[in-house]
Design a protein around this motif. Sequence first.
Motif, short mmCIF file in Angstrom:
data_model
loop_
_atom_site.label_atom_id
_atom_site.label_comp_id
_atom_site.label_asym_id
_atom_site.label_seq_id
_atom_site.Cartn_x
_atom_site.Cartn_y
_atom_site.Cartn_z
N CYS A 55 0.86 -1.18 0.00
CA CYS A 55 0.00 0.00 0.00
C CYS A 55 0.89 1.23 0.00
CB CYS A 55 -0.92 -0.01 1.21
SG CYS A 55 -2.04 1.41 1.29
N ALA A 56 0.95 1.93 -1.13
CA ALA A 56 1.80 3.12 -1.26
C ALA A 56 0.95 4.38 -1.25
CB ALA A 56 2.61 3.04 -2.56
N LYS A 57 1.59 5.50 -0.96
CA LYS A 57 0.87 6.77 -0.94
C LYS A 57 0.36 7.17 -2.31
CE LYS A 57 3.32 8.65 3.07
NZ LYS A 57 4.16 9.76 3.58
N SER A 58 1.01 6.65 -3.35
CA SER A 58 0.59 6.97 -4.71
C SER A 58 -0.64 6.18 -5.16
CB SER A 58 1.74 6.71 -5.68
OG SER A 58 2.16 5.35 -5.61
N ASP A 59 -1.06 5.18 -4.39
CA ASP A 59 -2.23 4.39 -4.74
C ASP A 59 -3.51 5.23 -4.58
OD1 ASP A 59 -0.71 2.16 -5.30
OD2 ASP A 59 -0.84 1.38 -3.25
N PRO A 60 -4.57 4.86 -5.29
CA PRO A 60 -5.84 5.59 -5.15
C PRO A 60 -6.35 5.54 -3.71
CG PRO A 60 -5.89 4.17 -7.08
CD PRO A 60 -4.64 3.82 -6.34
N ARG A 64 -6.34 2.37 -0.80
CA ARG A 64 -5.68 2.48 0.50
C ARG A 64 -6.68 2.29 1.64
NH1 ARG A 64 -2.76 8.00 0.70
NH2 ARG A 64 -4.34 8.57 -0.84
N PHE A 65 -7.89 2.81 1.47
CA PHE A 65 -8.91 2.67 2.51
C PHE A 65 -9.27 1.21 2.73
CE2 PHE A 65 -13.47 2.13 3.38
CZ PHE A 65 -13.54 2.70 4.64
N PHE A 66 -9.53 0.49 1.64
CA PHE A 66 -9.93 -0.91 1.77
C PHE A 66 -8.78 -1.78 2.29
CE2 PHE A 66 -13.49 0.24 -1.04
CZ PHE A 66 -14.53 -0.36 -0.33
N LEU A 67 -7.55 -1.49 1.86
CA LEU A 67 -6.42 -2.27 2.36
C LEU A 67 -6.23 -2.07 3.86
CD1 LEU A 67 -3.73 -1.90 -0.46
CD2 LEU A 67 -5.08 -3.91 0.13
N ARG A 68 -6.37 -0.83 4.30
CA ARG A 68 -6.24 -0.57 5.75
C ARG A 68 -7.39 -1.20 6.51
NH1 ARG A 68 -4.53 5.83 5.23
NH2 ARG A 68 -2.36 5.45 4.53
N LEU A 69 -8.59 -1.18 5.94
CA LEU A 69 -9.74 -1.81 6.59
C LEU A 69 -9.52 -3.32 6.71
CD1 LEU A 69 -12.60 -1.57 7.73
CD2 LEU A 69 -13.47 -1.87 5.38
N ILE A 70 -9.02 -3.93 5.64
CA ILE A 70 -8.74 -5.37 5.66
C ILE A 70 -7.70 -5.70 6.73
CG2 ILE A 70 -7.67 -7.25 4.36
CD1 ILE A 70 -9.03 -6.13 1.86
N ARG A 71 -6.65 -4.88 6.81
CA ARG A 71 -5.61 -5.14 7.80
C ARG A 71 -6.14 -4.98 9.22
NH1 ARG A 71 -0.39 -2.12 4.91
NH2 ARG A 71 -0.26 -3.60 3.16
N ILE A 72 -7.03 -4.04 9.44
CA ILE A 72 -7.63 -3.86 10.77
C ILE A 72 -8.48 -5.08 11.13
CG2 ILE A 72 -9.31 -2.52 12.08
CD1 ILE A 72 -8.32 -0.02 10.60
#
Length: 291
Positions: A55-60, A64-72
Amino acid sequence: MEKFVQLAADIGKLWGKYGGTYLSGIRNTLILALVATVIGCVIGFVCGVLNTIPCAKSDPPIKRFFLRLIRIIVRIYVEVFRGTPMVLQAVFLYYGLPYFTDNAVKFANIWVAAILVVSINTGAYMAESVRGGIISIDPGQTEGAKAIGMTHLQTMTSVILPQALRNIMPQIGNNFIINVKDTSVMFIIGFPDFFSAHRAAVGASYLYFPSATVEMLGYLSMTLIASFLLRWVEKKLDGDSSYELVQVDSLTMTAGTYSHPDRGTPFDEHSKEYRGRVQQDLKHGRTRGER
């Protein structure tokens, strides 16, 4: 010495009367441990892969929201099921669902409940093992796969996971052995495992210690056999250690030194390429410095 003779006699009496119950419990324990370990490994691999998606800052922002949600979600799942005893997890799932739904949702099959509890518990431990196995792979391999145009999914399935699987194979075996022993807590929901056979025999005969000795020997035999088989599988995955280095590879061609079937090598004085370069040098009068 008399006590050991008495113990052997009591064990023989128990086995003669409840041997079939013990063997049925052993079979159920092994089936539950094996099936739950396989399902738990699948859950762990899914969680481990999802937890390592870059998950990079350059990603949409949506990605990034869904990846962080999945990790949580994965983190909460891992912490809850690693931080609570399996016996309480069985109680909450088997008795808690009917309690909160007024018996609208309940387990009709005790096997389904037991497999679900042990699988979810195993998946929580395997998720961290898989994540560690993926991180242990050299990052250069991921970069190389991306350099040739492979997607993250292709990189994981074709490059990273096969190597990570070998690294975490001891942990998979360790989880299976743990499940063989920890399924004993499933008696709390009435699952007919090996420990439940012990409880039934004790309740009918009151020979607690002789029955516990049978249980001890049974669990020890199952875990020792499982350890032997797992070491054999690991050795097979390692491959044959007696190999010979290839000294000559007819398919290897270094750039600039290959031999053309008709013209020889570019540096052969009998080749057309070499003669053509010499003629050009003589014709244009190239100096030593230019050459």
